[in-house]
Design an enzyme around this catalytic site. Sequence first.
Site, PDB file in Angstrom:
ATOM      1  N   ASP A  20      15.187   0.366   4.845  1.00 32.31           N
ATOM      2  CA  ASP A  20      15.641   1.455   5.716  1.00 32.31           C
ATOM      3  C   ASP A  20      14.498   2.367   6.181  1.00 32.31           C
ATOM      4  OD1 ASP A  20      15.051   2.853   3.420  1.00 32.31           O
ATOM      5  OD2 ASP A  20      17.096   3.550   3.039  1.00 32.31           O
ATOM      6  N   GLY A  21      13.281   2.119   5.667  1.00 41.18           N
ATOM      7  CA  GLY A  21      12.141   2.931   6.084  1.00 41.18           C
ATOM      8  C   GLY A  21      12.146   4.332   5.515  1.00 41.18           C
ATOM      9  N   ASP A  52      -1.826  -5.436  -2.116  1.00 45.32           N
ATOM     10  CA  ASP A  52      -1.539  -4.478  -1.047  1.00 45.32           C
ATOM     11  C   ASP A  52      -1.569  -3.047  -1.568  1.00 45.32           C
ATOM     12  OD1 ASP A  52       0.857  -5.755  -2.266  1.00 45.32           O
ATOM     13  OD2 ASP A  52       1.875  -4.053  -1.339  1.00 45.32           O
ATOM     14  N   ASN A  53      -1.638  -2.888  -2.878  1.00 43.02           N
ATOM     15  CA  ASN A  53      -1.709  -1.551  -3.467  1.00 43.02           C
ATOM     16  C   ASN A  53      -3.100  -1.275  -4.034  1.00 43.02           C
ATOM     17  OD1 ASN A  53       0.957  -1.117  -2.821  1.00 43.02           O
ATOM     18  ND2 ASN A  53       1.724  -1.748  -4.824  1.00 43.02           N
ATOM     19  N   ASP A  72      -0.678   4.281  -3.924  1.00 39.62           N
ATOM     20  CA  ASP A  72       0.699   3.799  -4.100  1.00 39.62           C
ATOM     21  C   ASP A  72       1.227   4.051  -5.510  1.00 39.62           C
ATOM     22  OD1 ASP A  72       1.107   3.260  -1.519  1.00 39.62           O
ATOM     23  OD2 ASP A  72       1.249   1.091  -1.689  1.00 39.62           O
ATOM     24  N   ARG A 129      -6.436  -1.883   2.673  1.00 37.93           N
ATOM     25  CA  ARG A 129      -6.154  -2.472   1.358  1.00 37.93           C
ATOM     26  C   ARG A 129      -6.810  -3.839   1.249  1.00 37.93           C
ATOM     27  NH1 ARG A 129      -0.766   0.003   0.654  1.00 37.93           N
ATOM     28  NH2 ARG A 129      -0.617   1.514   2.326  1.00 37.93           N
ATOM     29  N   GLY A 140       6.259  -0.684   5.988  1.00 32.73           N
ATOM     30  CA  GLY A 140       7.683  -0.769   6.303  1.00 32.73           C
ATOM     31  C   GLY A 140       8.365   0.586   6.287  1.00 32.73           C
ATOM     32  N   ARG A 159       0.693  11.884   3.080  1.00 31.70           N
ATOM     33  CA  ARG A 159      -0.361  11.451   2.157  1.00 31.70           C
ATOM     34  C   ARG A 159      -1.687  11.439   2.888  1.00 31.70           C
ATOM     35  NH1 ARG A 159       0.770   5.895  -0.866  1.00 31.70           N
ATOM     36  NH2 ARG A 159       0.380   4.872   1.103  1.00 31.70           N
ATOM     37  N   GLY A 188       2.993  -5.173   5.505  1.00 38.89           N
ATOM     38  CA  GLY A 188       2.857  -4.162   6.564  1.00 38.89           C
ATOM     39  C   GLY A 188       3.590  -2.892   6.157  1.00 38.89           C
TER      40      GLY A 188
END
Length: 489
Positions: free
Chosen positions: A130-131, A257-258, A267, A188, A97, A181, A95
């Site tokens: 930490d995002g 996921d990329n 990514d 994905r 993050g 972006r 997900g």
Amino acid sequence: MTAPADPSGWNLRATYAALPDPFWERAEPARFPAPELVAWNAPLAESLGLAFPAGEPERRAHLARFATGAWLPPGAVPIAQAYAGHQYGHGTMLGDGRAILIGEQVSPAGESFDLHLKGAGQTPFSRRGDGRAALGPMLREFLVSEAMHALGIPSTRSLAVATTGEMIPRDGLKRGAVLVRTAASHIRVGTFEYAAALGDRTLLERLTDHAIARHDPDLTAEADRAALFLGRVVLRQARTIARWQSVGFVHGVMNTDNMAVSGETIDYGPCAFIDAFDPESVFSSIDRHGRYRYSQQPAIAQWNLARLAESLLPLMIAHEGDEALAVDRANELLGAFPAEHGRAWIQCFRAKLGLVAEERDDAALVRDLLAWMHAAKADFTSTFRALAEPSPVPDASRAEWDARWRARLARESDAGCSAPARMRAANPAVIARNHRVEAALAAAEAGDLAPFEALLAALRRPFAPTAADAALREPPPPEFCGYRTFCGT
Ligand code: AMP
Ligand code: MG
């Protein structure tokens, strides 16, 4: 033509957020102390219908607030997307993050583009992260994605980078930043793995129909659209990977996921362009076994696409009414990859050698040049670009190959007369060389954006260099060999 929604050009919709709850979580951007605009992609903004007059301090302050999520355009719905993924072969729940999707901007041409704030703060998927994102890696993605776009390779793009005013812990303290972006979508392979794991065919179908509406609307009414969609993604990825190989690009972290179902490169983490050619090049410091090395990219793409096929299988079984038939169909669709990749690969490399006609031995001619480059440790980009120059044979060890190539050119219908012009249009002079990217980022970290801007300007016209770009075209000094990128982005 869709008319702009307001005078500033914002025209957002949020169709992904209209998918059922399991596909996303609401996520508010963090409140950052002092947003400041660092980079604004005016040509991209204009194509999105966001033709802001650049430069004025007030406007820059407003764009910085937009880029960091402090101000959301009308119609924005900030969410984090749910997805799973195979990382280095191991399945896991992920997900967004540290990225927040605010919606899809509909351009004046009627195309929609996700607007994604990367580094905008924690989300329900942040786990222990930490995002946040640091300035260097966000500027790096800006440079490399714009370079890929200018090379004609499908890619997400970068609209803006703004610093947040925070210092974040990354190998010491670094300036925090957010990248805006754009992408045809952020769906994905891992989004489909997640949907399949939910175990609810209706949800899987909702995601599939959403993806089809965005990327393959001509398939909307087809009864076996899940299979046809799989076939389209296979073809798009086969072509994208061939394009990567044709410019010596190593993505570096091809986890499922990329990998986007749009076929866009996505990514930009530990990616890099090869300097001295070695097909086993690996740049990522964490890719210890070379899973994502240059030569392995087509095989990994197929492995990832097999995960997409598995995820879509419940819909294919429902359509075929029989599991064995559905599996056969999936295998047949996946089996189209090698031929499509081979077609795209030879098409790219023929153009790089100035060839138009198709001869059976062309692939061997390409492979033999690559083998020479590997043995001679020759620079990938400069070797191809030099073919267009009336320069002497660079090395006695290549004389045999040059003779074969010249004989082959002579069999073209123009006897090779226009080949140099063709080659200059197919072989970039300027690529995002690692040592130049690193130098630009180091200067930007220290507050000097001039090298970043000069490199960006050169990367935007890779086939038409100017005298001012000469230094940017040079291969790296020998001490730069063994370059590694770090995933701690
Ligand atoms: P990546 O390696 O950038 O593709 O990211 C892999 C996963 O880690 C994704 O789910 C990201 O959202 C998450 N992630 C990466 N960096 C951070 C961070 N600083 N904070 C929270 N999540 C992160
Ligand atoms: Mg990722």
